[in-house]
Design an enzyme around this catalytic site. Structure first.
Site, short mmCIF file in Angstrom:
data_model
loop_
_atom_site.label_atom_id
_atom_site.label_comp_id
_atom_site.label_asym_id
_atom_site.label_seq_id
_atom_site.Cartn_x
_atom_site.Cartn_y
_atom_site.Cartn_z
N PHE A 57 -2.22 -5.26 11.19
CA PHE A 57 -1.46 -5.85 10.02
C PHE A 57 -0.29 -6.90 10.65
CE2 PHE A 57 0.24 -1.57 10.12
CZ PHE A 57 1.56 -1.91 10.31
N ARG A 85 17.38 5.25 5.00
CA ARG A 85 15.82 5.52 4.98
C ARG A 85 15.37 6.62 4.05
NH1 ARG A 85 12.10 2.81 8.36
NH2 ARG A 85 11.14 4.60 8.82
N THR A 91 7.22 4.55 3.47
CA THR A 91 6.79 2.89 3.55
C THR A 91 5.75 2.60 2.54
OG1 THR A 91 6.91 3.56 6.03
CG2 THR A 91 5.66 1.56 5.44
N ARG A 102 11.70 2.20 -3.05
CA ARG A 102 10.38 1.69 -3.02
C ARG A 102 9.52 2.38 -4.05
NH1 ARG A 102 10.12 2.15 3.77
NH2 ARG A 102 10.39 0.01 4.22
N ASN A 112 6.95 -3.87 0.20
CA ASN A 112 7.82 -2.99 -0.17
C ASN A 112 9.28 -2.95 -0.24
OD1 ASN A 112 8.38 -2.94 2.51
ND2 ASN A 112 7.35 -1.08 2.86
N GLU A 126 18.81 -4.08 16.20
CA GLU A 126 18.44 -4.95 15.08
C GLU A 126 19.82 -5.70 14.57
OE1 GLU A 126 16.28 -2.23 12.42
OE2 GLU A 126 14.60 -2.19 13.45
P1 ATP Z 1 10.26 -1.12 7.67
O1 ATP Z 1 10.30 -1.26 9.29
O2 ATP Z 1 9.84 -2.34 7.27
O3 ATP Z 1 11.73 -0.53 7.16
P2 ATP Z 1 9.01 1.45 7.75
O4 ATP Z 1 9.75 1.81 8.96
O5 ATP Z 1 8.87 2.24 6.69
O6 ATP Z 1 9.15 -0.08 7.31
P3 ATP Z 1 7.03 0.63 9.78
O7 ATP Z 1 5.78 1.56 10.38
O8 ATP Z 1 7.95 0.24 10.57
O9 ATP Z 1 7.52 1.30 8.43
O10 ATP Z 1 6.11 -0.82 9.17
C1 ATP Z 1 6.98 -2.04 9.12
C2 ATP Z 1 6.34 -2.45 7.71
O11 ATP Z 1 4.91 -2.93 7.95
C3 ATP Z 1 6.38 -1.70 6.41
O12 ATP Z 1 7.55 -1.89 5.86
C4 ATP Z 1 5.25 -2.38 5.81
O13 ATP Z 1 5.57 -3.34 5.13
C5 ATP Z 1 4.17 -2.94 6.75
N1 ATP Z 1 3.26 -1.94 6.89
C6 ATP Z 1 3.14 -0.72 7.37
N2 ATP Z 1 2.00 -0.03 7.41
C7 ATP Z 1 1.08 -0.84 6.83
C8 ATP Z 1 -0.25 -0.97 6.88
N3 ATP Z 1 -1.12 0.06 6.97
N4 ATP Z 1 -0.68 -2.29 5.92
C9 ATP Z 1 0.03 -3.12 5.92
N5 ATP Z 1 1.37 -3.32 6.15
C10 ATP Z 1 1.91 -2.03 6.65
MG MG Z 2 10.14 0.30 10.58
#
Ligand code: ATP
Ligand code: MG
Length: 137
Positions: A57, A85, A91, A102, A112, A126
């Site tokens: 993705f 967090r 997520t 969220r 999200n 960051e």
């Molecule tokens: P963020 O980094 O945005 O704070 P996060 O740390 O909760 O979110 P990550 O694993 O870092 O989650 O993923 C970054 C972003 O990628 C997520 O916020 C989401 O928008 C997107 N994402 C994560 N998993 C998926 C998936 N399976 N399909 C589509 N988009 C995804």
């Molecule tokens: Mg993240």
């Protein structure tokens, strides 16, 4: 004092959620250090999400983050990285506990509403990437 990078994503900005989301962190007792509304280049988005570049993705994620203005912020306070967090929730909004940002404001894992740094190392990385040494209070 600990600092974190939070970003209201294009869906949150477009839907007019900046104020409500900032209010949650203010009420919690965190201090706003710096903030700016900005459009994101593909280069910045790709650097920001570098850890995810092998994910299927990744392209969609970069498309989305660059699709409209985001609201980038630095917040400060005790354990702000992990507490922010927790306030954001899981997520996938479908898995997020009621009362989290969220859960309360989003329905899809892609859109999200908010990003938050997930570790002290990523918070520093960051903050440097998005604010690049700009004067901060
Ligand atoms: P963020 O980094 O945005 O704070 P996060 O740390 O909760 O979110 P990550 O694993 O870092 O989650 O993923 C970054 C972003 O990628 C997520 O916020 C989401 O928008 C997107 N994402 C994560 N998993 C998926 C998936 N399976 N399909 C589509 N988009 C995804
Ligand atoms: Mg993240």
């Amino acid at each position: 004092m600990e600092r974190t990078f939070l970003m209201i994503k294009p869906d949150g900005v477009q839907r007019g959620l900046i104020g409500q989301i900032m209010t949650r962190f203010e009420k919690k007792g965190f201090k706003l250090v710096n903030a700016k509304l900005m459009t994101v280049s593909r280069e910045l988005a790709e650097k920001h999400y570098d850890e995810l570049k092998e994910k299927p993705f990744f392209g969609e994620l970069v498309d989305f983050i660059t699709s409209g203005p985001v609201f980038a912020m630095i917040w400060e306070g005790n354990n702000v990285i992990s507490v922010a967090r927790a306030m954001m929730g899981k997520t996938n909004p479908a898995d997020a506990a009621p009362g989290t940002i969220r859960a309360d404001f989003a329905v899809s894992v892609g859109m999200n509403v908010i990003h938050g740094s997930d570790s002290p190392e990523n918070a520093q990385r960051e903050i440097d990437l998005w604010f690049n040494g700009e004067a901060i209070s």
